[in-house]
Design a protein around this motif. Structure first.
Motif, PDB file in Angstrom:
ATOM      1  N   ASN A  70       0.829  -1.205   0.000  1.00 38.54           N
ATOM      2  CA  ASN A  70       0.000   0.000   0.000  1.00 38.54           C
ATOM      3  C   ASN A  70       0.865   1.257   0.000  1.00 38.54           C
ATOM      4  O   ASN A  70       0.601   2.228   0.708  1.00 38.54           O
ATOM      5  CB  ASN A  70      -0.954   0.012   1.196  1.00 38.54           C
ATOM      6  CG  ASN A  70      -1.945  -1.126   1.125  1.00 38.54           C
ATOM      7  OD1 ASN A  70      -2.366  -1.523   0.036  1.00 38.54           O
ATOM      8  ND2 ASN A  70      -2.301  -1.678   2.264  1.00 38.54           N
ATOM      9  N   ASP A 142      -0.151   7.043  -7.029  1.00 38.74           N
ATOM     10  CA  ASP A 142      -0.481   6.443  -5.734  1.00 38.74           C
ATOM     11  C   ASP A 142      -1.472   5.301  -5.955  1.00 38.74           C
ATOM     12  O   ASP A 142      -2.628   5.519  -6.309  1.00 38.74           O
ATOM     13  CB  ASP A 142      -1.088   7.495  -4.811  1.00 38.74           C
ATOM     14  CG  ASP A 142      -1.352   6.946  -3.404  1.00 38.74           C
ATOM     15  OD1 ASP A 142      -1.105   5.749  -3.176  1.00 38.74           O
ATOM     16  OD2 ASP A 142      -1.817   7.723  -2.533  1.00 38.74           O
ATOM     17  N   THR A 143      -0.994   4.077  -5.766  1.00 38.66           N
ATOM     18  CA  THR A 143      -1.835   2.896  -6.004  1.00 38.66           C
ATOM     19  C   THR A 143      -2.277   2.228  -4.705  1.00 38.66           C
ATOM     20  O   THR A 143      -2.729   1.084  -4.718  1.00 38.66           O
ATOM     21  CB  THR A 143      -1.055   1.870  -6.858  1.00 38.66           C
ATOM     22  OG1 THR A 143       0.140   1.478  -6.154  1.00 38.66           O
ATOM     23  CG2 THR A 143      -0.684   2.450  -8.208  1.00 38.66           C
ATOM     24  N   SER A 144      -2.150   2.930  -3.583  1.00 38.61           N
ATOM     25  CA  SER A 144      -2.470   2.319  -2.286  1.00 38.61           C
ATOM     26  C   SER A 144      -3.931   1.908  -2.174  1.00 38.61           C
ATOM     27  O   SER A 144      -4.258   0.975  -1.443  1.00 38.61           O
ATOM     28  CB  SER A 144      -2.109   3.281  -1.154  1.00 38.61           C
ATOM     29  OG  SER A 144      -2.801   4.515  -1.294  1.00 38.61           O
ATOM     30  N   ALA A 145      -4.829   2.599  -2.911  1.00 38.43           N
ATOM     31  CA  ALA A 145      -6.255   2.287  -2.826  1.00 38.43           C
ATOM     32  C   ALA A 145      -6.651   1.143  -3.760  1.00 38.43           C
ATOM     33  O   ALA A 145      -7.776   0.632  -3.664  1.00 38.43           O
ATOM     34  CB  ALA A 145      -7.090   3.526  -3.146  1.00 38.43           C
ATOM     35  N   TRP A 146      -5.777   0.786  -4.657  1.00 43.24           N
ATOM     36  CA  TRP A 146      -6.100  -0.301  -5.599  1.00 43.24           C
ATOM     37  C   TRP A 146      -4.880  -1.200  -5.831  1.00 43.24           C
ATOM     38  O   TRP A 146      -4.468  -1.448  -6.952  1.00 43.24           O
ATOM     39  CB  TRP A 146      -6.637   0.263  -6.912  1.00 43.24           C
ATOM     40  CG  TRP A 146      -5.854   1.419  -7.506  1.00 43.24           C
ATOM     41  CD1 TRP A 146      -5.805   2.694  -7.037  1.00 43.24           C
ATOM     42  CD2 TRP A 146      -5.028   1.391  -8.676  1.00 43.24           C
ATOM     43  NE1 TRP A 146      -4.986   3.473  -7.819  1.00 43.24           N
ATOM     44  CE2 TRP A 146      -4.510   2.699  -8.852  1.00 43.24           C
ATOM     45  CE3 TRP A 146      -4.683   0.423  -9.601  1.00 43.24           C
ATOM     46  CZ2 TRP A 146      -3.663   3.052  -9.892  1.00 43.24           C
ATOM     47  CZ3 TRP A 146      -3.839   0.754 -10.651  1.00 43.24           C
ATOM     48  CH2 TRP A 146      -3.338   2.052 -10.795  1.00 43.24           C
ATOM     49  N   THR A 147      -4.363  -1.730  -4.718  1.00 43.85           N
ATOM     50  CA  THR A 147      -3.162  -2.564  -4.768  1.00 43.85           C
ATOM     51  C   THR A 147      -3.361  -3.822  -5.605  1.00 43.85           C
ATOM     52  O   THR A 147      -2.502  -4.179  -6.417  1.00 43.85           O
ATOM     53  CB  THR A 147      -2.739  -2.956  -3.339  1.00 43.85           C
ATOM     54  OG1 THR A 147      -2.471  -1.775  -2.579  1.00 43.85           O
ATOM     55  CG2 THR A 147      -1.494  -3.826  -3.373  1.00 43.85           C
TER      56      THR A 147
END
Length: 465
Positions: A70, A142-147
């Motif tokens: 995340n 930022d891919t933390s919400a859709w790992t």
């Protein structure tokens, strides 16, 4: 002065082209020299580019771990699925990169007489560049919400770029069979150097950039630039007089179709000539059965060399930690894996390939060759009982000092480079020269098949740990 074609036996082994001139179209030309080693350097650079995507994907371990946590430097309380994606990411990459490659190699073999090599090579390079540009852009997203979706997208990119890389590798390997052997050796050495370059770039970026994403951005931009360089040098290759001389054989039946009722028993070994009545220009599929008969043992050897290597590297070896990791030193936490796993393995692999330029033993028909290949199986328990982490089932660690995985990695890389290069070079030389290009493509198929099955076994092995 009268232009004389060199006598058939006047070439030294490393100067003699793999493909004969069956129609005598070049008897009026004198063999040009490779001025400034231009063609050698170009094949070396193309060799680097052929395995560049795979090497850059697997070496960016810190970046992928960051993204799959995340976008955090610490694992944190993530779910079991996310943890699985993170801990076994190298195994998933191996499968995604090798399984589609097998299908692409089959397609390349079927199309090798129908689609020009230049079209296959340039189109695959542009596909590789496009996908790497996507990967580069995603670095700062930022891919933390859709790992999970990021993982799926990454695996898809790996599959596409590896498929293109496979077509590029097999096409350029087949093309090199029209040139003297030293150029094929340059291509294979370049493949190993590609791994070394990616490992060095990873270490430099880790040391120079404070942020993981800054390091990864510089890292993938390096790959983008090098793919562009590969496109430029390939376009420059036909401009060399030396290259035009050997590429003229592409206008003759370098890949041929043999009637189904014909036998290869009367075909001459390398240096001999084939019965010209059987070798006619064709846009069909190269004869598979006679090539399989000639290359069966070497095919098994190249298959098993890379089968063992891909099980260990990177799935097992990249998860071996320093026994002093708890000390918190930069060596044991930040640089241990990039240096002892990726850089050391690729340097040893490159050295093993370079040795084949001076030493070529055992020979293609020696029983010692498959024995040495099978002996590499011993590396599996050696790495399994090193300090692999995390361990859920096999808790025993036998080799409790950092020197052990270092020695094992050097031996694995040296044997992979030396034995793998020997069998790949022998393949096109034990068939009639008119079938050398098709044999080169088939040897690449054996290699990728070993990687595909080995990567599947790697997933099984790491889940047993």
């Amino acid at each position: 002065a009268t232009m004389m074609h060199p006598a058939a036996g006047s070439f030294t082994p490393d100067q003699e082209p793999l493909l004969d001139d069956p129609v005598g179209s070049r008897f009026s030309q004198q063999k040009p020299s490779d001025r400034w080693h231009g063609a050698y350097v170009i094949f070396f650079l193309l060799g680097i580019g052929s395995l560049l995507p795979w090497n850059f994907f697997i070496t960016a371990k810190h970046y992928w771990r960051y993204k799959l946590q995340n976008c955090s430097d610490e694992p944190g309380p993530v779910g079991e699925a996310a943890s699985d994606l993170r801990d076994y990411f190298e195994s998933y990459i191996s499968i995604a990169s090798t399984v589609p490659s097998v299908l692409c190699l089959i397609a390349n073999f079927l199309l090798v007489n129908k689609v020009p090599a230049s079209v296959r090579i340039l189109s695959s390079l542009f596909v590789m560049l496009a996908v790497f540009l996507v990967i580069t852009v995603l670095v700062k997203v930022d891919t933390s919400a859709w790992t999970t979706r990021f993982f799926t997208l990454t695996i898809g990119c790996v599959a596409v770029v590896s498929s293109a890389s496979t077509i590029f590798s097999s096409s350029i390997f087949g093309l090199s069979s029209c040139f003297p052997m030293r150029n094929l050796q340059a291509l294979i050495s370049g493949q190993a150097m590609g791994g070394t370059i990616s490992a060095v770039a990873s270490v430099i970026d880790l040391a120079a950039a404070a942020d993981v994403t800054d390091s990864a951005l510089a890292y993938f931009l390096t790959a983008d630039i090098f793919i562009v360089i590969c496109i430029m040098v390939y376009l420059f290759l036909p401009r060399l007089e030396y290259s035009r001389y050997y590429l003229s054989s592409q206008e003759s039946p370098s890949l041929v179709s043999v009637p189904h009722d014909s036998s290869m028993e009367d075909e001459a070994e390398p240096g001999g000539t084939a019965n010209s009545s059987f070798l006619t220009r064709s846009a069909g599929i190269p004869p598979l059965r006679p090539i399989l008969q000639k290359t069966a043992l070497l095919g098994f050897c190249v298959f098993y060399v890379f089968f063992v290597s891909i099980i260990i590297f990177p799935s097992l070896s990249s998860n071996i930690e320093s026994v002093s990791k708890s000390s918190g030193s930069p060596w044991s936490t930040k640089y241990f894996t990039p240096l002892t796993c990726f850089l050391l393995y690729n340097l040893a692999d490159w050295c093993g390939r370079q040795v084949t330029a001076w030493i070529q033993v055992p020979g293609p028909k020696s029983k010692l060759l498959p024995a040495l290949v099978l002996l590499r199986s011993i590396f599996l328990p050696l790495f399994i009982f090193s300090n692999y982490q995390p361990r859920a089932h096999i808790q025993t660690v036998v080799f409790k000092q950092d020197i052990y995985p270092v020695v094992f990695t050097v031996l694995l890389g040296l044997s992979n480079g030396y034995l793998g290069t020997l069998v790949m070079v022998y393949g096109p030389k034990i068939v009639p020269k008119e079938l050398a290009e098709a044999a080169g493509v088939l040897m690449t198929f054996y290699l990728v098949l070993g990687l595909a099955l080995g990567s599947a076994c790697a997933v099984f092995v790491v889940h047993l740990m």
